[in-house]
Design a protein around this motif. Sequence first.
Motif, PDB file in Angstrom:
ATOM      1  N   LYS A   5       0.827  -1.202   0.000  1.00 51.02           N
ATOM      2  CA  LYS A   5       0.000   0.000   0.000  1.00 51.02           C
ATOM      3  C   LYS A   5       0.866   1.259   0.000  1.00 51.02           C
ATOM      4  CE  LYS A   5      -4.180   1.873   1.732  1.00 51.02           C
ATOM      5  NZ  LYS A   5      -5.371   1.740   2.532  1.00 51.02           N
ATOM      6  N   TYR A  21       1.229   4.304  -2.712  1.00 50.64           N
ATOM      7  CA  TYR A  21       1.216   5.739  -2.431  1.00 50.64           C
ATOM      8  C   TYR A  21       2.423   6.417  -3.082  1.00 50.64           C
ATOM      9  CZ  TYR A  21      -2.607   6.312   0.936  1.00 50.64           C
ATOM     10  OH  TYR A  21      -3.834   6.422   1.517  1.00 50.64           O
ATOM     11  N   LEU A  71       1.859   6.684  -6.705  1.00 47.66           N
ATOM     12  CA  LEU A  71       0.846   7.697  -6.971  1.00 47.66           C
ATOM     13  C   LEU A  71       1.465   9.091  -6.966  1.00 47.66           C
ATOM     14  CD1 LEU A  71      -2.298   8.323  -7.102  1.00 47.66           C
ATOM     15  CD2 LEU A  71      -2.036   8.847  -4.696  1.00 47.66           C
ATOM     16  N   LEU A  88       1.782  11.854  -9.981  1.00 48.26           N
ATOM     17  CA  LEU A  88       1.256  13.214  -9.832  1.00 48.26           C
ATOM     18  C   LEU A  88       2.358  14.251 -10.015  1.00 48.26           C
ATOM     19  CD1 LEU A  88      -1.196  12.800  -6.817  1.00 48.26           C
ATOM     20  CD2 LEU A  88      -1.806  13.274  -9.178  1.00 48.26           C
ATOM     21  N   LYS A 128       6.316  15.170   2.093  1.00 50.98           N
ATOM     22  CA  LYS A 128       4.894  15.506   2.121  1.00 50.98           C
ATOM     23  C   LYS A 128       4.006  14.295   2.390  1.00 50.98           C
ATOM     24  CE  LYS A 128       5.001  19.839   0.459  1.00 50.98           C
ATOM     25  NZ  LYS A 128       4.422  20.899  -0.322  1.00 50.98           N
ATOM     26  N   VAL A 129       4.496  13.108   2.120  1.00 51.52           N
ATOM     27  CA  VAL A 129       3.612  11.946   2.241  1.00 51.52           C
ATOM     28  C   VAL A 129       4.111  10.921   3.257  1.00 51.52           C
ATOM     29  CG1 VAL A 129       2.520  10.051   1.004  1.00 51.52           C
ATOM     30  CG2 VAL A 129       2.803  12.265  -0.103  1.00 51.52           C
ATOM     31  N   PRO A 135       4.718  12.372   7.065  1.00 46.59           N
ATOM     32  CA  PRO A 135       3.453  12.629   7.774  1.00 46.59           C
ATOM     33  C   PRO A 135       2.642  11.356   8.024  1.00 46.59           C
ATOM     34  CG  PRO A 135       3.671  14.117   5.903  1.00 46.59           C
ATOM     35  CD  PRO A 135       4.812  13.167   5.828  1.00 46.59           C
ATOM     36  N   MET A 136       2.659  10.432   7.059  1.00 49.65           N
ATOM     37  CA  MET A 136       1.871   9.217   7.251  1.00 49.65           C
ATOM     38  C   MET A 136       2.447   8.344   8.350  1.00 49.65           C
ATOM     39  SD  MET A 136       0.634   8.067   3.486  1.00 49.65           S
ATOM     40  CE  MET A 136      -0.014   6.512   4.029  1.00 49.65           C
ATOM     41  N   TYR A 146      -5.488   3.948  -8.788  1.00 56.05           N
ATOM     42  CA  TYR A 146      -5.661   2.587  -8.282  1.00 56.05           C
ATOM     43  C   TYR A 146      -7.117   2.285  -7.985  1.00 56.05           C
ATOM     44  CZ  TYR A 146      -0.644   2.566  -7.416  1.00 56.05           C
ATOM     45  OH  TYR A 146       0.702   2.613  -7.547  1.00 56.05           O
ATOM     46  N   GLU A 191      -7.974   1.084  -5.106  1.00 58.60           N
ATOM     47  CA  GLU A 191      -8.100   1.733  -3.807  1.00 58.60           C
ATOM     48  C   GLU A 191      -7.953   3.230  -4.022  1.00 58.60           C
ATOM     49  OE1 GLU A 191      -5.906  -0.174  -0.244  1.00 58.60           O
ATOM     50  OE2 GLU A 191      -4.888  -0.818  -2.056  1.00 58.60           O
ATOM     51  N   LEU A 215      -6.569   5.447  -2.066  1.00 59.14           N
ATOM     52  CA  LEU A 215      -5.266   5.937  -1.622  1.00 59.14           C
ATOM     53  C   LEU A 215      -5.246   7.437  -1.319  1.00 59.14           C
ATOM     54  CD1 LEU A 215      -2.687   4.053  -3.871  1.00 59.14           C
ATOM     55  CD2 LEU A 215      -3.388   3.505  -1.565  1.00 59.14           C
ATOM     56  N   LEU A 216      -6.260   7.891  -0.577  1.00 57.82           N
ATOM     57  CA  LEU A 216      -6.211   9.287  -0.140  1.00 57.82           C
ATOM     58  C   LEU A 216      -5.161   9.416   0.950  1.00 57.82           C
ATOM     59  CD1 LEU A 216      -9.971  10.306  -0.008  1.00 57.82           C
ATOM     60  CD2 LEU A 216      -8.338  10.407  -1.889  1.00 57.82           C
ATOM     61  N   PHE A 217      -4.499  10.558   1.008  1.00 57.32           N
ATOM     62  CA  PHE A 217      -3.513  10.765   2.067  1.00 57.32           C
ATOM     63  C   PHE A 217      -4.254  10.947   3.385  1.00 57.32           C
ATOM     64  CE2 PHE A 217      -1.485  12.675  -1.763  1.00 57.32           C
ATOM     65  CZ  PHE A 217      -0.596  11.642  -1.980  1.00 57.32           C
ATOM     66  N   PRO A 218      -4.021  10.043   4.331  1.00 54.41           N
ATOM     67  CA  PRO A 218      -4.820  10.079   5.563  1.00 54.41           C
ATOM     68  C   PRO A 218      -4.556  11.324   6.403  1.00 54.41           C
ATOM     69  CG  PRO A 218      -3.057   8.460   5.741  1.00 54.41           C
ATOM     70  CD  PRO A 218      -3.063   8.936   4.316  1.00 54.41           C
ATOM     71  N   HIS A 219      -3.417  11.981   6.175  1.00 56.63           N
ATOM     72  CA  HIS A 219      -3.078  13.125   7.025  1.00 56.63           C
ATOM     73  C   HIS A 219      -3.547  14.446   6.413  1.00 56.63           C
ATOM     74  CE1 HIS A 219       0.069  12.611   4.071  1.00 56.63           C
ATOM     75  NE2 HIS A 219       0.465  13.847   4.282  1.00 56.63           N
ATOM     76  N   PHE A 225      -3.139  18.463  -3.768  1.00 55.25           N
ATOM     77  CA  PHE A 225      -1.780  17.927  -3.622  1.00 55.25           C
ATOM     78  C   PHE A 225      -0.891  18.118  -4.859  1.00 55.25           C
ATOM     79  CE2 PHE A 225       1.457  14.657  -3.685  1.00 55.25           C
ATOM     80  CZ  PHE A 225       1.986  14.754  -2.417  1.00 55.25           C
ATOM     81  N   ARG A 275       0.048  21.694  -5.379  1.00 62.70           N
ATOM     82  CA  ARG A 275       0.985  22.190  -4.359  1.00 62.70           C
ATOM     83  C   ARG A 275       2.413  21.748  -4.673  1.00 62.70           C
ATOM     84  NH1 ARG A 275      -2.024  25.535  -1.571  1.00 62.70           N
ATOM     85  NH2 ARG A 275      -3.702  24.739  -0.263  1.00 62.70           N
ATOM     86  N   ARG A 277      -8.267  14.657  -7.509  1.00 61.83           N
ATOM     87  CA  ARG A 277      -6.843  14.857  -7.260  1.00 61.83           C
ATOM     88  C   ARG A 277      -6.025  14.578  -8.520  1.00 61.83           C
ATOM     89  NH1 ARG A 277      -4.357  11.089  -2.731  1.00 61.83           N
ATOM     90  NH2 ARG A 277      -4.935   9.536  -4.283  1.00 61.83           N
ATOM     91  N   ALA A 278      -6.478  13.562  -9.304  1.00 58.15           N
ATOM     92  CA  ALA A 278      -5.741  13.217 -10.521  1.00 58.15           C
ATOM     93  C   ALA A 278      -6.039  14.211 -11.638  1.00 58.15           C
ATOM     94  CB  ALA A 278      -6.115  11.806 -10.959  1.00 58.15           C
TER      95      ALA A 278
END
Lengths: 265, 256, 243
Positions: free
Chosen positions: B153, B157, B160, B164, B174-175, B178-179, C80, C82, C84-88, C97, C100, C145-146
């Motif tokens: 997983k 991320y 992904l 992006l 950034k990812v 923090p995660m 995906y 899933e 896969l959103l950033f949980p934070h 995102f 930024r 987001r995409a």
Amino acid sequence: MVPFAAAFGYSLLYSFGIIGVVNDGFTLEFWAEVFRSGAFLDALIYSVTIALISVFISVTAALWFTLKFQKKLRGKIVSFMIYLPLAIPGIVAAFFTVQILSKSGLFSRFSYLLGFTSGITDFPDLINDQYAIGIILVLISVVMPFFVLLFLNVYDNERLDQLTELARSLGASNSQTIWRVSLPVILRKTWTLIALYFIFLLGAYEVPLILGQESPQMLSVLIVRELKQFDLTKISEGYVVAVMYTILVSIATILLFSKRSTENG
Amino acid sequence: MGRWKNGILITYLVAIVFPFIFLFLLSMSSGWRFPDLLPEYFGFKNWGKVAGTESGIAQSFLISLVISLSVAVSSTLCGFVISRYVSYHPKKRLLTLLTYFPYILAPVVFGACLSYYFLKMGIFGTTFGVVLAQFIIAFPYALIFFSSFWNEKIKSYEDLVATLGGGSLTTFRKVLLPMARGLLMVCFFQTFLISWFEYGLTSIIGVGKVQTLTIKVFLFIKESNFYYGAMSCCMLIIPPVVMIYINKKYVFNKLI
Amino acid sequence: MFLEVHDIEKSYNKEAIVSELNINLEKHKTLSILGRSGCGKTTMLKMIAGLTPIDQGVIKLDGVRVDEIEASKRNIVYLYQEDLLFPHLSVFENIAFGLRIKKIKDHIVDDRVIEMIENLELQGHGSKMPHQISGGQRQRVAFGRAIITNPALLLLDEPFGSLDAGTRKNMQTLFLRLAKTFNITSLFVTHDLKEAILMGDEIAYMDKGKLKIYKDRSSFINDPETGVLAETEFWKQLKTEQF
């Protein structure tokens, strides 16, 4: 890993007399001497016995405790209190034990005042003693609270309360539920960690240093004593013991984790 | 539930609390001779000297704090970054097994065998030497600790973020960081404790020149100065107790 | 052609995962690809996105070769199953995102995210955290987001696979609308027959690492391999039995 290899390599070379101030070339003499004197074997047997007894008592007591009291240990204050032992390092536990169990310690004073003993010398040797009672007590007091927390944790994660209810509804008695469901589930999940703690205790240092006696000594204490000796020829023998200890622990690690990964995979 | 069972539970809880109270009381005492149950003096006399040169406890507290913070920060960060490399490596299992060796070996024996190299590097008996030595045992812990973080997983991320348009530095900053915040905190405190409680390795590499609190406790035992010893013990216990109070996970963590 | 994929090959341990892969897709079109699990479709998408290296072949985007450019510079977004959103990060920051990290000015980011939230019909959810919204909403955030980064190509790997039937239908409608509004060019992989027909301007079928693109809808329906015939036969049979 590099430091590990470096340390092992250095010890190995030293143990064969290839390096070292007073050594001159390859020799098996130190290895022979260590085996002849039986120092390693004594320390090994002594360490294994102490570690085994400590782990066994800790695990048994913690299991019993968890299964009996798992509901009562959830209260707000109690659940905080059972974590407190983790704040006490081995050296503090050893220090405390000296204050409590030594011949002039707190218990000795109580027994004098109550008339059980008539002075300092009357009080039995509970630390620096022949049977390593002090060491084992401290090791248990350090390890058992950890196992209580561990087992409680597994109890929750494996939904043991639901499993036991299920077992009951299938007609299992109280003791059958414990022996056939709770214990196997908990031990299956934790045996690697229990084995790991056994290995840790095998290498215990500060507790036996403070509470142990001259001889026999636990492995770490023996190794460090020999390595720090003024008699330079003894240093090589210290490295022999260190090498053997390292090999032993490494083999145990490999066995432990190769078994574990085949089980998981 | 029988009454005797309650009795056992209460005994256990008393046994837990008793050392804390006893050590604190002992640190306030002096002249506690056999067979008296109470000491001659009881008050804040010892604690008044906590910062003095005679006891040197406050100073040791600071040294311990500096060492443990350095070890915790360095091993947590290195462990996080390098465990990623290990976890995605095709020989992951072998590498993980190798990290267990230095972790499982008694630190004091490890230190004794390493002391030659520390001597050669000229950091024997220095604070930096002690930090480095403790790092060597705390770092494998951090490696093992974070190995469970890196899974499919997290890899997704990372991919992904790449699609992006983010580079690897962005991904970390950034990812990933923090995660992993919660885990980083736990690992930080765990490695802090490994260092804070460490005695054998410190005594070998520090050769008595780097006097952390655990070294102090041992010295006071040898000098039979139990009142100062108890005071050092109290100082050793306070930070972990505070940590338990803030979050139990900081202190209790079942590795693997 | 906007997207050109020529003769891509990929194998693991000498076993071919994808072979002789050829795709030609015009701008602003969606190619839907039907395939069962394990047919090599994920590997195919990851190769185009640059997340898995290709053994051989050429990928061109708008006439430029991209197969040797790293993923973060291809301007191709891979989505995906899933979300896969950033949980934070909040919903708003999740959508923002991509902008930024391109260091776009705050007020522009704000405007575009607010617009996107409206398009996704997520008004009022901007400040929520990912765990506070439903599965369908999360997938919409992932879409936004995409899309907001204006990718040249969008790769969708079973994007609605984990949603229930009702939500799935809504999402299909939403995607079709978004694809039109934002002029999206995409590859849409699914194992759902109906979805494949609904979503694509063109349809393809993938099996054992080989991709077959149909020139029109009827040739897709009439190929026995795709399973459309069997499906229609099933319903017909059922109907005749009832009467």
